[in-house]
Motif scaffolding. Structure first.
Motif, PDB file in Angstrom:
ATOM      1  N   HIS A 161      -3.497  -6.788  -2.225  1.00 49.03           N
ATOM      2  CA  HIS A 161      -3.053  -7.359  -3.507  1.00 49.03           C
ATOM      3  C   HIS A 161      -1.605  -6.975  -3.797  1.00 49.03           C
ATOM      4  O   HIS A 161      -0.797  -7.814  -4.216  1.00 49.03           O
ATOM      5  N   MET A 162      -1.278  -5.703  -3.603  1.00 52.80           N
ATOM      6  CA  MET A 162       0.062  -5.201  -3.898  1.00 52.80           C
ATOM      7  C   MET A 162       1.111  -5.868  -3.005  1.00 52.80           C
ATOM      8  O   MET A 162       2.170  -6.302  -3.478  1.00 52.80           O
ATOM      9  N   VAL A 163       0.828  -5.949  -1.699  1.00 47.56           N
ATOM     10  CA  VAL A 163       1.772  -6.560  -0.760  1.00 47.56           C
ATOM     11  C   VAL A 163       2.006  -8.022  -1.112  1.00 47.56           C
ATOM     12  O   VAL A 163       3.142  -8.516  -1.093  1.00 47.56           O
ATOM     13  N   ARG A 164       0.943  -8.728  -1.458  1.00 46.26           N
ATOM     14  CA  ARG A 164       1.073 -10.136  -1.831  1.00 46.26           C
ATOM     15  C   ARG A 164       1.967 -10.294  -3.062  1.00 46.26           C
ATOM     16  O   ARG A 164       2.833 -11.173  -3.110  1.00 46.26           O
ATOM     17  N   GLU A 171      10.119 -13.739  -2.705  1.00 42.09           N
ATOM     18  CA  GLU A 171      10.340 -15.186  -2.622  1.00 42.09           C
ATOM     19  C   GLU A 171      11.070 -15.722  -3.843  1.00 42.09           C
ATOM     20  O   GLU A 171      11.850 -16.670  -3.752  1.00 42.09           O
ATOM     21  N   LYS A 172      10.818 -15.124  -5.007  1.00 40.75           N
ATOM     22  CA  LYS A 172      11.444 -15.572  -6.255  1.00 40.75           C
ATOM     23  C   LYS A 172      12.798 -14.906  -6.501  1.00 40.75           C
ATOM     24  O   LYS A 172      13.465 -15.209  -7.502  1.00 40.75           O
ATOM     25  N   GLY A 173      13.184 -13.965  -5.624  1.00 41.73           N
ATOM     26  CA  GLY A 173      14.437 -13.252  -5.823  1.00 41.73           C
ATOM     27  C   GLY A 173      14.368 -12.218  -6.938  1.00 41.73           C
ATOM     28  O   GLY A 173      15.391 -11.824  -7.497  1.00 41.73           O
ATOM     29  N   TYR A 508       0.907 -11.978   4.814  1.00 41.90           N
ATOM     30  CA  TYR A 508       1.065 -11.812   3.365  1.00 41.90           C
ATOM     31  C   TYR A 508       0.071 -12.675   2.570  1.00 41.90           C
ATOM     32  O   TYR A 508       0.132 -12.721   1.351  1.00 41.90           O
ATOM     33  N   VAL A 509      -0.804 -13.365   3.272  1.00 47.67           N
ATOM     34  CA  VAL A 509      -1.749 -14.260   2.597  1.00 47.67           C
ATOM     35  C   VAL A 509      -2.935 -13.457   2.037  1.00 47.67           C
ATOM     36  O   VAL A 509      -3.454 -12.575   2.722  1.00 47.67           O
TER      37      VAL A 509
END
Length: 509
Positions: A161-164, A171-173, A508-509
């Protein structure tokens, strides 16, 4: 005024005078008796306040500097309380191993009274049957070796959960607030074992508010003047006790809600009890062994504060040191690429094959111990240590921070150098309370109950962060490595950084 009244006043005055003279005489005799015995050396303090005004805002640093002058066993008057500070591995061993039984109790302090349900918890309870029961239950069902193996799947789930969530930030910067997200993951690990549910999302005001409450808990549990000068404790000069009482109410509301909801859903876990079910069922045992509701709430508070904050602090410090020393980060990633590769996430069973990562954790324990002065103990009886007389009721602090920076123990102690733990001399040193050069969790019978869990969680999460992402500071942001003193050693400025993925996207999924 009548004759009888005058006589009564005279009698009261004589009684007070006798009491005053007796008090001074007893105090003189005790002082004279002590002066004939060799107390450890230490600084001369102020009247009434003793050495308290000398400590400043960073007592662990001040006491380390004092030890260079007075030696590894120092005696200080902290207010009206006798205090001894051990600042070397040998001194720590003398108190925590040789005299472990005599120093198995905790002093009465405001934090334990107002935050720990009047010392009904595992950390501050007196050494005795109730403490042993708390320790036995937590070891058997949560913190012991077999129990840790049983909930390995919970740790794996929460790390995922944390890694995701961190990957989404990348991805969002957006920056990753390391302490908040790691603390959230560890809190959810604990809550799944204790309550059979996750209590926080990875990001959000709720988890941040809880993290802030935990940090406040640890910070205000540091030095409180009233703990050392009981006669002025009622004045609460620092306002600390008022803060403790307000914070306790917030935690108590949370804990009562958790317990009530848990009781209502107990039928859903028939035949598969969680840790809180086991604690609640303890009401069926003989009354002398029974846990009270205060014991249960105090233990839950231990697990959700000390059990989460200390580990997240270590991880935050370790990652900060690697950002400060990019070569260390690079070497750790190279080790993981060789052992694991980049085609899958790291799993717990990989950890024994990562000696450099384990060395980074040990080096972080050495330089940034979670509890720099340990959790205080108190002498049950007068004793002798290395030829010095230690009076009954003397408080003991072990300066773990000083031991980690001792030039007589460590080469170049101010340098963060994990390779020192790969040498033949230091490779076998472990933070399990046996090697007194490295005792981040304490030692002896009052060693931190959750030290096994902490080692596993710290290594697993830190390894995952290093393996999964490349890390860099936001442009224009300088790395702040300053400390804030409390019961635990916090970073003055929480660590935040940008991440980019190192592994295949499926990881990362």
């Amino acid at each position: 005024m009548t004759f009888n009244a005058l006589n009564l006043l005279k009698e009261i005055g004589v009684a007070l005078l006798i009491f005053f003279i007796s008090h001074i005489s007893i105090h003189y005799l005790i002082s004279r008796n002590r002066s004939q015995k060799l107390l450890p050396p230490g600084p001369r303090g102020w009247p009434i306040l003793g050495a308290l005004p000398l400590l400043g805002t960073m007592p662990h640093v001040t006491l380390t500097n004092m030890a260079k002058k007075f030696g590894p066993i120092m005696f200080l008057k902290m207010g009206t309380c006798d205090t001894v500070v051990a600042s070397s591995p040998e001194a720590a061993k003398a108190f925590l191993k040789t005299l472990d039984n005599n120093f198995s109790n905790r002093p009465t302090i405001a934090g334990a009274t107002h935050l720990g349900y009047n010392s009904q918890d595992l950390v501050f309870a007196d050494y005795g049957p109730k403490w042993k029961l708390l320790r036995k239950i937590t070891n058997m069902h949560m913190l012991g070796g077999k129990a840790l193996q049983d909930w390995a799947h919970v740790r794996a789930s929460e790390v995922k959960h944390m890694v995701r969530a961190m990957h989404e930030c990348g991805e969002k910067g957006e920056v990753v607030e390391v302490g908040d997200m790691v603390n959230c993951a560890i809190t959810n690990m604990v809550s799944q074992v204790v309550l059979s549910k996750r209590i926080f999302a990875n990001k959000g005001l709720e988890s941040k508010e809880f993290k802030d409450m935990v940090v406040e808990f640890m910070t205000i549990s540091g030095v409180n003047i009233g703990d050392f000068v009981p006669c002025i404790a009622w004045m609460d000069l620092q306002g600390v006790v008022g803060k403790m009482k307000r914070l306790h109410k917030r935690f108590d509301v949370l804990l009562r809600k958790v317990i009530e909801e848990h009781v209502e859903s107990s039928h859903e876990r028939k035949g598969n009890p969680d840790f809180l079910d086991i604690l609640m069922a303890n009401g069926e045992v003989p009354i002398e062994e029974r846990l009270t509701m205060s014991n249960i709430k105090a233990l839950l508070l231990n697990l959700f504060t000390a059990g989460t904050d200390t580990s997240s602090n270590i991880i935050e410090w370790a990652l900060a040191e690697m950002l400060k020393n990019p070569k260390i980060m690079m070497r750790a990633q190279q080790e993981m690429d060789q052992v694991i590769g980049r085609q899958r996430p790291l799993v717990e069973s990989d950890l024994p094959k990562l000696p450099y990562l384990q060395a980074i954790c040990k080096e972080t324990y050495r330089m940034h111990p979670s509890t720099p002065l340990g959790v205080p103990r108190v002498a049950r009886e007068a004793c002798q240590v290395n030829g010095y007389y230690i009076p009954k009721s003397t408080r003991l602090n072990v300066n773990i921070w000083a031991i980690g920076r001792d030039h007589n123990v460590w080469a170049n102690p101010l340098e963060f150098n994990p390779e020192r733990f790969l040498s033949e001399k230091n490779a076998k040193i472990d933070p399990n309370g046996v090697d007194f050069e490295l005792i981040p969790f304490g030692a002896g019978r009052r060693i931190c109950a959750g030290y096994r869990m902490a080692v596993v969680v710290i290594e697993y999460i830190l390894a995952t962060l290093v393996h999964s992402f490349d890390w860099k500071l936001t442009n224009g942001v300088e790395l702040n490595m300053n400390e804030t003193f409390g019961l635990t050693l916090q970073k003055e400025v929480p660590l935040s950084a940008m991440v980019s993925p190192r592994l295949v996207l499926d990881a990362y999924v």
